[in-house]
Design an enzyme around this catalytic site. Sequence first.
Site, PDB file in Angstrom:
ATOM      1  CG  ASP A  95      -2.001   0.912   1.294  1.00 50.31           C
ATOM      2  OD1 ASP A  95      -2.415   1.348   0.213  1.00 50.31           O
ATOM      3  OD2 ASP A  95      -2.513   1.198   2.401  1.00 50.31           O
ATOM      4  CG  ASP A 117       0.763   7.551  -3.638  1.00 49.67           C
ATOM      5  OD1 ASP A 117       0.645   8.374  -4.575  1.00 49.67           O
ATOM      6  OD2 ASP A 117       0.239   7.714  -2.526  1.00 49.67           O
ATOM      7  CD  GLU A 147      -3.293   8.190  -4.814  1.00 53.70           C
ATOM      8  OE1 GLU A 147      -3.010   7.156  -4.194  1.00 53.70           O
ATOM      9  OE2 GLU A 147      -3.653   9.245  -4.265  1.00 53.70           O
ATOM     10  N   GLY A 228      -9.000   5.567   1.175  1.00 52.06           N
ATOM     11  CA  GLY A 228      -9.694   6.399   2.155  1.00 52.06           C
ATOM     12  C   GLY A 228     -11.185   6.110   2.203  1.00 52.06           C
ATOM     13  CB  ALA A 229     -13.073   3.528   0.733  1.00 47.34           C
ATOM     14  CB  SER A 230     -12.739   3.684   6.757  1.00 44.35           C
ATOM     15  OG  SER A 230     -11.863   2.574   6.777  1.00 44.35           O
ATOM     16  CG  ASP A 272      -5.474   0.885   7.921  1.00 50.80           C
ATOM     17  OD1 ASP A 272      -5.726   0.176   8.913  1.00 50.80           O
ATOM     18  OD2 ASP A 272      -4.349   1.396   7.743  1.00 50.80           O
TER      19      ASP A 272
HETATM   20  O1  G3H Z   1      -3.254   4.789   3.610  1.00 49.05           O
HETATM   21  C1  G3H Z   1      -2.688   4.559   4.669  1.00 49.05           C
HETATM   22  C2  G3H Z   1      -3.019   3.304   5.400  1.00 49.05           C
HETATM   23  O2  G3H Z   1      -4.153   3.492   6.207  1.00 49.05           O
HETATM   24  C3  G3H Z   1      -1.825   2.797   6.140  1.00 49.05           C
HETATM   25  O3  G3H Z   1      -1.558   3.513   7.291  1.00 49.05           O
HETATM   26  O4  G3H Z   1       0.877   4.029   7.084  1.00 49.05           O
HETATM   27  O5  G3H Z   1      -0.306   4.121   9.297  1.00 49.05           O
HETATM   28  O6  G3H Z   1       0.162   1.928   8.219  1.00 49.05           O
HETATM   29  P1  G3H Z   1      -0.107   3.403   8.021  1.00 49.05           P
HETATM   30  P1  13P Z   2      -9.134   4.520   5.418  1.00 48.31           P
HETATM   31  O1  13P Z   2      -8.291   5.368   6.301  1.00 48.31           O
HETATM   32  O2  13P Z   2     -10.384   5.243   5.001  1.00 48.31           O
HETATM   33  O3  13P Z   2      -9.447   3.182   5.988  1.00 48.31           O
HETATM   34  O4  13P Z   2      -8.313   4.263   4.048  1.00 48.31           O
HETATM   35  C1  13P Z   2      -7.323   3.275   4.002  1.00 48.31           C
HETATM   36  C2  13P Z   2      -6.497   3.342   2.770  1.00 48.31           C
HETATM   37  O5  13P Z   2      -6.789   4.019   1.807  1.00 48.31           O
HETATM   38  C3  13P Z   2      -5.266   2.533   2.744  1.00 48.31           C
HETATM   39  O6  13P Z   2      -4.515   2.770   1.606  1.00 48.31           O
HETATM   40 ZN    ZN Z   3      -4.555   4.770   0.858  1.00 54.57          ZN
END
Ligand code: G3H
Ligand code: 13P
Ligand code: ZN
Length: 325
Positions: A95, A117, A147, A228-230, A272
């Site tokens: 990711d 990205d 992206e 960002g789809a939570s 996430d």
């Molecule tokens: O897009 C970001 C994800 O939610 C990952 O978050 O870098 O804190 O592991 P992190």
């Molecule tokens: P959320 O923060 O909305 O769960 O998005 C997670 C994400 O895009 C990880 O790449």
């Molecule tokens: Zn993301």
Amino acid sequence: MGDVSYKDLGLSNTKEMFKKAMDGGYAIPAYNFNNMEQLQAIIIGCTESKSPLILQVSSGARKYANQTLLRYMAMGAVEMMKDMGGSIPIALHLDHGDTFELCKSCIDSGFSSVMIDGSHHPFDKNIELTKQVVEYAHSKDVTVEGELGVLAGIEDDVSSEVSHYTKPEEVEEFVNKTGVDSLAISIGTSHGAYKFKLSDGESPPPLRFDILEDIEKRIAGFPIVLHGASSVIPEYIETINKFGGKMDNAVGISEDQLRKAARSAVCKINIDSDGRLAVTATIRKVFADKPGEFDPRKYLGPAREELVKMIKNKNENVLGSAGKA
Ligand code: G3H
Ligand code: 13P
Ligand code: ZN
């Protein structure tokens, strides 16, 4: 640690998954994980709901969990799924990879899919970097997500106060010149638990489906990704705040908006924050109900159970991926 192909770990790339999702009008869930309980919950939730799965690892998660351990965790996850009698395809995806070197290192250690990205770079530099990753990844049959457009919020170490929507007029050139397999776009989602700044009684603005439709026309049949789809599930925020937390004004993307996106060319939806909230809400409640508890299994176990429930609900009622594996 020697090089290993994802194929030897029993993993799949995203090509076939996206083709089926596009034809079937649903989206594949991409769940982030950092530890064993999250990984177990994701495997249980997706195996029980027979959903194809993208296991997602950020560079921060890779540092946190240790890259060698991660490889074996992913391998173990595939075996666990089979032991459960499942046969779902599982991709291991990087990711928000930010450099060629990081993407290469993940590919060489068993990832089946990577995101490069380059969205913070100027257009031409984004193309150049993405193309470099695609060339290496495709030589190993690994799929690549690029992206275009910038989401508000934090993307690993890079944070942006404002979002810049994807410019539809750029997508065709980007896709053709880079050879990417899927494209993350910015249409109003953002990372984290605070997606919109709203005044009292105000509802979050709808996603920019007009931009998505324009993009779909220009690159028909091409898999689109939503970061960002939570939903920032309100029940979890209530529980967290009730049991000593402080997450005022946390708000996410409504399930209706996500259902609509999943029926379109959006083939991958990243989640996430909702997983983090499920775990945190449950642990806070256990600590409040049983202040003498100090066995991690007694709070991580219930957190894992709640995460399974959340994942099954997403797959069945929001993304539509349940039963598609
Ligand atoms: O897009 C970001 C994800 O939610 C990952 O978050 O870098 O804190 O592991 P992190
Ligand atoms: P959320 O923060 O909305 O769960 O998005 C997670 C994400 O895009 C990880 O790449
Ligand atoms: Zn993301």
